[in-house]
Design a protein around this motif. Structure first.
Motif, short mmCIF file in Angstrom:
data_model
loop_
_atom_site.label_atom_id
_atom_site.label_comp_id
_atom_site.label_asym_id
_atom_site.label_seq_id
_atom_site.Cartn_x
_atom_site.Cartn_y
_atom_site.Cartn_z
N SER A 138 0.48 -12.09 8.94
CA SER A 138 0.06 -10.88 9.62
C SER A 138 -1.38 -10.56 9.24
CB SER A 138 0.95 -9.70 9.21
OG SER A 138 0.74 -9.37 7.84
N GLY A 139 -2.05 -9.78 10.05
CA GLY A 139 -3.41 -9.36 9.73
C GLY A 139 -3.46 -8.57 8.43
N LEU A 140 -2.42 -7.80 8.19
CA LEU A 140 -2.34 -7.00 6.97
C LEU A 140 -2.33 -7.90 5.73
CD1 LEU A 140 -1.91 -4.18 5.67
CD2 LEU A 140 0.56 -4.60 5.89
N GLU A 141 -1.46 -8.92 5.77
CA GLU A 141 -1.35 -9.80 4.61
C GLU A 141 -2.59 -10.65 4.42
OE1 GLU A 141 2.16 -12.37 2.45
OE2 GLU A 141 2.17 -12.24 4.64
N LEU A 142 -3.18 -11.10 5.53
CA LEU A 142 -4.41 -11.89 5.42
C LEU A 142 -5.53 -11.08 4.78
CD1 LEU A 142 -5.79 -14.60 6.09
CD2 LEU A 142 -6.57 -13.53 8.23
N GLY A 143 -5.59 -9.79 5.11
CA GLY A 143 -6.60 -8.93 4.50
C GLY A 143 -6.41 -8.83 2.99
N ALA A 144 -5.16 -8.66 2.56
CA ALA A 144 -4.88 -8.57 1.13
C ALA A 144 -5.22 -9.88 0.41
CB ALA A 144 -3.41 -8.20 0.91
N ILE A 145 -4.92 -11.00 1.05
CA ILE A 145 -5.24 -12.32 0.47
C ILE A 145 -6.75 -12.49 0.35
CG2 ILE A 145 -5.19 -14.80 0.94
CD1 ILE A 145 -2.38 -14.31 2.20
N THR A 146 -7.48 -12.08 1.38
CA THR A 146 -8.95 -12.19 1.36
C THR A 146 -9.53 -11.39 0.21
OG1 THR A 146 -8.97 -12.48 3.77
CG2 THR A 146 -11.05 -11.82 2.72
N TRP A 147 -9.00 -10.19 -0.02
CA TRP A 147 -9.47 -9.35 -1.12
C TRP A 147 -9.20 -10.01 -2.47
CZ3 TRP A 147 -12.82 -5.98 -2.36
CH2 TRP A 147 -12.67 -5.13 -3.46
N GLU A 148 -8.03 -10.59 -2.63
CA GLU A 148 -7.68 -11.26 -3.89
C GLU A 148 -8.64 -12.43 -4.15
OE1 GLU A 148 -6.06 -12.21 -7.41
OE2 GLU A 148 -5.46 -10.45 -6.22
N ILE A 149 -8.95 -13.19 -3.11
CA ILE A 149 -9.87 -14.32 -3.26
C ILE A 149 -11.25 -13.84 -3.68
CG2 ILE A 149 -11.05 -16.18 -2.02
CD1 ILE A 149 -8.49 -16.32 -0.24
N ALA A 150 -11.74 -12.79 -3.02
CA ALA A 150 -13.07 -12.27 -3.33
C ALA A 150 -13.15 -11.75 -4.77
CB ALA A 150 -13.43 -11.16 -2.34
N ILE A 151 -12.11 -11.07 -5.21
CA ILE A 151 -12.08 -10.54 -6.59
C ILE A 151 -12.14 -11.68 -7.60
CG2 ILE A 151 -10.60 -9.41 -8.30
CD1 ILE A 151 -9.63 -7.55 -6.09
N GLN A 152 -11.31 -12.70 -7.40
CA GLN A 152 -11.29 -13.81 -8.36
C GLN A 152 -12.59 -14.61 -8.35
OE1 GLN A 152 -7.90 -16.25 -8.99
NE2 GLN A 152 -6.41 -14.71 -8.29
N LEU A 153 -13.18 -14.79 -7.19
CA LEU A 153 -14.46 -15.50 -7.13
C LEU A 153 -15.52 -14.80 -7.97
CD1 LEU A 153 -14.84 -16.60 -3.39
CD2 LEU A 153 -14.79 -18.10 -5.38
N GLU A 154 -15.56 -13.48 -7.87
CA GLU A 154 -16.58 -12.74 -8.60
C GLU A 154 -16.25 -12.64 -10.09
OE1 GLU A 154 -19.18 -8.62 -8.26
OE2 GLU A 154 -17.47 -8.93 -6.92
N ASN A 155 -15.00 -12.32 -10.41
CA ASN A 155 -14.63 -12.09 -11.81
C ASN A 155 -14.55 -13.38 -12.63
OD1 ASN A 155 -14.50 -9.39 -11.21
ND2 ASN A 155 -12.26 -9.31 -11.11
N LYS A 156 -14.07 -14.46 -12.03
CA LYS A 156 -13.87 -15.70 -12.78
C LYS A 156 -15.04 -16.68 -12.68
CE LYS A 156 -8.79 -15.74 -12.58
NZ LYS A 156 -7.59 -16.54 -12.17
N TYR A 157 -15.75 -16.62 -11.55
CA TYR A 157 -16.77 -17.64 -11.31
C TYR A 157 -18.17 -17.07 -11.10
CZ TYR A 157 -12.72 -20.67 -10.69
OH TYR A 157 -11.55 -21.37 -10.89
#
Length: 360
Positions: A304-323
């Protein structure tokens, strides 16, 4: 007191009437089970949703009605089921034509030859395709024959999937997945500036060399009138445990491994496969903290668009915090599906500047 009647009916919404599904007319998973009707109808829809496109139903080709007079023409192709790839990308600034095969199957050499004749070859033709054996073999054969007629034609093959590593892909190379869309976009925009065939080909290859992707899913695709190839694997994926099969094949193939962790764990593993320089088998990346990147988060078809949005946010957070990576641009949506596969892919593209043009 609970209202009487059907508990599934909302009290403020009248019940649905006038719709009857007869036994045998459809399935519980698809409205259309005849693959020929499904493909032909979907292709015809491109002509009514894109006024600048026309459809050759016999050869399953979608092409621009407008003829390119002063630029390189781009074409692509793959099996149906990956929509909007690539029929949805026919238009000015991207593809002049695309050719489609059966569901998740390569188009034939003959279809590709016809597609090549439907675009203006005056300034040359560039075919950009995903690295899958059938696609590569048939496009190479068609282009070789077309070159012999005197039309300048080049081929760029995109292999952006890092999921299987070098050892498992040493014979045929990495597969092509959603990162191909970024290659098409950049090459198409560059071609629109009037660049030569050699220049557009060089930019497309450079982009393909610097885009990395990996996918993950919690279910296999369901093809109308066809069972899955690996039923045992699908049953494992359908268990009540939240898990994911990383690098799940786009054509019903099993993934490289299973993960039984939550979303942060799945995303963490996927990013590690993309960015772990210590992994000699998978370290295709030359990305470092501070590099300028484009992030593409792709819905494989079932989210769903809702779930894809949440997944996108999780990816962005980890990219910034871990890498230490904060992408210059983030794209999130359905760019290359695999029918109704419940999963997503991550693509990272490193950006360079060449001749005042932002390209990898």
């Amino acid at each position: 007191m609970m209202p009487r009647g059907n508990p599934l009916h909302h009290p403020d919404v009248p019940p649905l009437t006038g719709v009857t599904i007869h036994a045998g007319s459809t399935s519980y998973e698809h409205f259309i089970i005849d693959q020929t009707i499904l493909i032909e109808s979907a292709l015809q829809s491109r002509a009514i949703t894109n006024p600048s496109a026309s459809v050759d139903a016999k050869n399953r080709i979608v092409c621009l009605d407008e003829t390119y007079h002063s630029q390189v023409s781009l074409i692509s192709g793959c099996g149906t089921g990956h929509e909007p790839s690539f029929t949805g990308y026919v238009g000015r600034g991207m593809l002049a034509a695309t050719v489609s095969g059966d569901v998740l199957s390569t188009p034939s050499q003959e279809q590709i030859e016809v597609a090549l004749t439907k675009v203006n070859g005056k300034h040359g033709i560039l075919a950009i395709i995903m690295n899958h054996q059938g696609d590569v073999a048939n496009f190479k054969a068609a282009i070789s024959k077309f070159k012999a007629s005197g039309i300048k034609t080049e081929l760029v093959v995109v292999g952006d999937d890092v999921g299987r590593g070098r050892i498992r892909t040493q014979e045929h190379g990495r597969s092509g997945i959603a990162g191909t869309v970024l290659v098409l976009k950049i090459a198409g925009a560059f071609a629109a500036t009037g660049a030569t065939l050699d220049e557009v080909t060089r930019i497309a290859k450079l982009t393909a060399d610097h885009v990395l992707s990996v996918g993950s899913a919690i279910s296999h695709v369901k093809i109308p009138n066809q069972s899955i190839l690996d039923k045992q694997s699908d049953e494992l994926l359908a268990t009540g445990r939240f898990g994911s099969e990383t690098r799940l094949g786009e054509h019903q193939l099993p993934g490289s491994h299973r993960l039984e962790v939550d979303l942060p764990g799945i995303v963490g593993t996927m990013l590690q496969e993309l960015l772990d320089w210590a992994d000699e088998d998978r370290s295709f990346s030359e990305i470092s903290p501070g590099d300028k990147l484009v992030l593409l988060v792709n819905n494989l078809g079932g989210l769903s668009g809702l779930e894809l949005g949440a997944i996108t946010w999780e990816i962005a957070i980890q990219l910034e915090n871990k890498y230490g990576i904060k992408p210059e641009r983030v794209y999130s949506g359905t760019f290359m599906s695999t029918l109704n596969e419940l999963g997503f892919s991550i693509s990272l593209l490193k950006i360079y500047r060449t001749l005042n043009w932002a390209v990898p």
